[in-house]
Design a protein around this motif. Sequence first.
Motif, PDB file in Angstrom:
ATOM      1  N   ILE A 150     -34.019   7.190  42.071  1.00  0.00           N
ATOM      2  CA  ILE A 150     -32.971   7.511  41.105  1.00  0.00           C
ATOM      3  C   ILE A 150     -31.707   6.836  41.605  1.00  0.00           C
ATOM      4  O   ILE A 150     -31.326   7.008  42.763  1.00  0.00           O
ATOM      5  N   VAL A 151     -31.055   6.075  40.753  1.00  0.00           N
ATOM      6  CA  VAL A 151     -29.841   5.373  41.145  1.00  0.00           C
ATOM      7  C   VAL A 151     -28.701   5.761  40.221  1.00  0.00           C
ATOM      8  O   VAL A 151     -28.908   6.213  39.109  1.00  0.00           O
ATOM      9  N   GLY A 152     -27.496   5.577  40.708  1.00  0.00           N
ATOM     10  CA  GLY A 152     -26.315   5.873  39.909  1.00  0.00           C
ATOM     11  C   GLY A 152     -25.212   6.406  40.799  1.00  0.00           C
ATOM     12  O   GLY A 152     -25.344   6.455  42.020  1.00  0.00           O
ATOM     13  N   THR A 153     -24.137   6.813  40.177  1.00  0.00           N
ATOM     14  CA  THR A 153     -22.981   7.348  40.875  1.00  0.00           C
ATOM     15  C   THR A 153     -22.583   8.658  40.228  1.00  0.00           C
ATOM     16  O   THR A 153     -22.504   8.745  39.001  1.00  0.00           O
ATOM     17  N   ASP A 154     -22.346   9.678  41.044  1.00  0.00           N
ATOM     18  CA  ASP A 154     -21.834  10.936  40.511  1.00  0.00           C
ATOM     19  C   ASP A 154     -20.386  10.736  40.104  1.00  0.00           C
ATOM     20  O   ASP A 154     -19.637   9.992  40.735  1.00  0.00           O
ATOM     21  N   ARG A 155     -20.014  11.412  39.042  1.00  0.00           N
ATOM     22  CA  ARG A 155     -18.616  11.383  38.622  1.00  0.00           C
ATOM     23  C   ARG A 155     -18.123  12.814  38.557  1.00  0.00           C
ATOM     24  O   ARG A 155     -18.911  13.744  38.461  1.00  0.00           O
TER      25      ARG A 155
END
Length: 173
Positions: A63-68
């Motif tokens: 799972i990839v991405g950035t928390d905001r």
Amino acid sequence: TRASDIANDLGPGQIDVVARWNAATQSPQLYYYFRGQWRGTNFPINPGDGLYIGSVSAFTWRIVGTDRGLTLSFTANAPPIGNVNWVSVPYGGAYRNARDLVVHIEGHAGPGSNTKIVEVGKWNPATQTVVVYYYGPTGWIGNNFSISPGDGIYFRIVSSFPWTPNLVTPEVP
């Protein structure tokens, strides 16, 4: 963005259920594989949703991405409906254990720290049981379980409130 995205990515050889908890009705929303096709509600996945995935085999899922920064709203239901709210701890969350969550939401974990939540729980897949940290006569007691990035946890709430989880690293635009 939808339950079908997870179902299509992992497939029926790895999973047979994608579900989330509906706090307003205190019931699950299910998207499941049965008799050769996916059925149920192809619900949207919102930031902070705590998801249940039923695995049928061992697998690794990247799972990839950035928390905001995100504010989650918790709304207390009138009796007789319960008040369990499942959420996902952000992967970049700044929490090590259940007590960290209590202190962030309630301000402390001593007497009187039960104005918003009275229980924090997490599913333990190894034992197939729920571990619980709860408010007792003198403060918070029970299993002050550890929290890992992405864990699904629940709060048993007693009042409505907003909560913005703390992140270890700030959002990168």
